[in-house]
Design a protein around this motif. Structure first.
Motif, PDB file in Angstrom:
ATOM      1  N   ARG A 124       1.970   2.054  -3.468  1.00  0.00           N
ATOM      2  CA  ARG A 124       0.846   2.511  -4.292  1.00  0.00           C
ATOM      3  C   ARG A 124       0.511   3.973  -3.992  1.00  0.00           C
ATOM      4  O   ARG A 124       0.170   4.744  -4.898  1.00  0.00           O
ATOM      5  CB  ARG A 124      -0.382   1.623  -4.043  1.00  0.00           C
ATOM      6  CG  ARG A 124      -0.251   0.218  -4.617  1.00  0.00           C
ATOM      7  CD  ARG A 124      -1.600  -0.479  -4.708  1.00  0.00           C
ATOM      8  NE  ARG A 124      -2.210  -0.643  -3.392  1.00  0.00           N
ATOM      9  CZ  ARG A 124      -2.009  -1.696  -2.603  1.00  0.00           C
ATOM     10  NH1 ARG A 124      -1.175  -2.649  -2.982  1.00  0.00           N
ATOM     11  NH2 ARG A 124      -2.631  -1.783  -1.438  1.00  0.00           N
ATOM     12  N   LYS A 168       0.809  -1.215   0.000  1.00  0.00           N
ATOM     13  CA  LYS A 168       0.000   0.000   0.000  1.00  0.00           C
ATOM     14  C   LYS A 168       0.847   1.273   0.000  1.00  0.00           C
ATOM     15  O   LYS A 168       0.525   2.241  -0.684  1.00  0.00           O
ATOM     16  CB  LYS A 168      -0.916   0.005   1.234  1.00  0.00           C
ATOM     17  CG  LYS A 168      -1.887   1.159   1.291  1.00  0.00           C
ATOM     18  CD  LYS A 168      -2.714   1.130   2.563  1.00  0.00           C
ATOM     19  CE  LYS A 168      -3.577  -0.113   2.616  1.00  0.00           C
ATOM     20  NZ  LYS A 168      -4.460  -0.108   3.821  1.00  0.00           N
ATOM     21  N   THR A 209       1.994   1.587  -9.795  1.00  0.00           N
ATOM     22  CA  THR A 209       0.908   0.649 -10.053  1.00  0.00           C
ATOM     23  C   THR A 209       1.484  -0.673 -10.553  1.00  0.00           C
ATOM     24  O   THR A 209       2.052  -0.735 -11.646  1.00  0.00           O
ATOM     25  CB  THR A 209      -0.053   1.212 -11.112  1.00  0.00           C
ATOM     26  OG1 THR A 209       0.695   1.545 -12.298  1.00  0.00           O
ATOM     27  CG2 THR A 209      -0.737   2.470 -10.598  1.00  0.00           C
TER      28      THR A 209
END
Length: 275
Positions: free
Chosen positions: A181, A178, A186
Motif C-alpha cells: 500500500r 502495508k 490499492t
C-alpha cells in the motif's frame, strides 16, 4: 572441478560427459559431470523442480545446485553460504543417485523429456500470466512504480512472495499488506473473478498469436544470467529466468488462471491444457 557446463537452456534433454567429481548427498551419492542437460533445483529461487532422468543408466532421484569454495569444500542447496555466481567459487549440478559411479567414467545423461516439457509449459504460462496480471491490475496503482517489459506497473515483481512451478501448472502468491500500500497499490476494490476474466482473455490472445519464446543464454555456466523472452503482439517481453520453456506460445494449447483473495494476499493458480 570446474563449474558445470549446462545445456538445458538450449532445450537439450540428453548428453554424454565424464564424471569429474562426487560429493556427499546425505545417505546418497552426488555425481558431478563436466557437462549436463539436467536442470537442477535452484537454491535461491526454487520455483521449477529438478529434472528427472538417468545418469549412466541409474535413476537421478534428485538434482541440486552446489557450490565449491576456493578451499575445496562443497556446499549443497540451502547450505550454500555465498551469493549466486560468487567469484572464485565453482558452481555445480549434482545428480543424486542411490548407487555410486566412479570419477572418470564416461556416462550418458538422459532427461525425462515428457516431464521436462510439462514443467516448461508450466513455467512459460507462469510468466505470461504474470504479465497479463500486471496489465489487468494497472488501474489499481495510485503511484508510479517500476514497469514490466510491456510498460504495465510490475505488480508481480513488487508483490510476489513465492512461486511454484509444476507439470502444466504454476502457483504464485502475492502479498497485499502495508508495504505494498505504501508503494501505491490499492487492493480495496480488487475483484478476483473480474480480474481473472481479464487475465484469461489476454492469455487466450497470446496463445493464439503463436509467437516465439526463447532464452537469452550469455554463457554456458550454471550461474549465467539467462533471460526469458517472448515476442508478444504488444511488444517483446523479457523476464530474468533460469528455468526451461516452450518454444512458441501455441504449444500451450490454452492457459487459464484462477485468483483467490486472502486477507493480505492474492494467490494465482495457472493451468495449461494442451488437449
Amino acid at each position: 572441478m570446474n563449474s558445470t557446463v549446462v545445456t538445458f537452456p538450449n532445450g537439450q534433454v540428453s548428453g554424454h560427459s565424464e564424471i569429474v567429481g562426487t560429493v556427499p548427498a546425505g545417505d546418497r551419492h552426488g555425481l558431478v559431470t563436466a557437462e549436463t542437460p539436467f536442470h537442477p533445483l535452484d537454491h535461491t529461487w526454487p520455483d521449477q523442480p529438478a529434472d528427472r532422468g538417468l545418469i549412466g543408466g541409474l535413476p537421478v532421484v534428485d538434482c541440486v545446485t552446489a557450490a565449491r569454495a576456493p578451499s575445496g569444500e562443497v556446499f549443497l542447496a540451502a547450505d550454500i553460504p555465498v551469493r549466486r555466481g560468487e567469484d572464485g567459487w565453482q558452481w555445480l549440478v549434482v545428480h543424486v543417485t542411490d548407487t555410486p559411479l566412479p570419477v572418470g567414467e564416461q556416462v550418458e545423461l538422459s532427461v525425462d523429456a515428457g516431464y521436462r516439457a510439462a514443467l516448461s509449459a508450466g513455467h512459460t504460462a507462469c510468466h505470461l500470466a504474470a504479465l497479463a496480471l500486471n496489465a489487468a491490475l494497472a488501474g489499481m496503482w495510485r503511484k508510479e512504480t517500476r514497469p514490466d517489459a510491456l510498460g504495465s506497473p510490475d505488480f508481480d515483481q513488487s508483490a510476489i512472495t513465492s512461486s511454484s512451478i509444476g507439470p502444466f501448472r504454476s502457483q504464485d502468491v502475492y502479498r497485499l499488506g502495508k508495504s505494498l500500500r505504501k508503494k501505491g497499490f490499492t487492493a480495496d476494490s480488487l475483484d478476483p473473478v473480474a480480474v481473472a476474466a481479464v487475465v484469461n482473455e489476454r492469455l487466450k490472445e497470446w496463445v493464439a498469436a503463436d509467437v516465439p519464446v526463447w532464452i537469452d543464454v550469455p554463457g554456458p555456466g550454471l550461474t549465467a544470467r539467462r533471460t526469458w523472452h517472448c515476442a508478444l503482439p504488444e511488444g517483446e517481453a523479457s523476464i530474468p529466468c533460469g528455468g526451461t520453456h516452450v518454444r512458441r506460445t501455441s504449444e500451450l494449447g490454452s492457459v487459464t488462471v484462477a485468483l483467490e483473495l486472502g486477507e493480505q494476499s492474492l494467490t494465482m493458480d495457472t493451468v495449461v491444457s494442451t488437449g
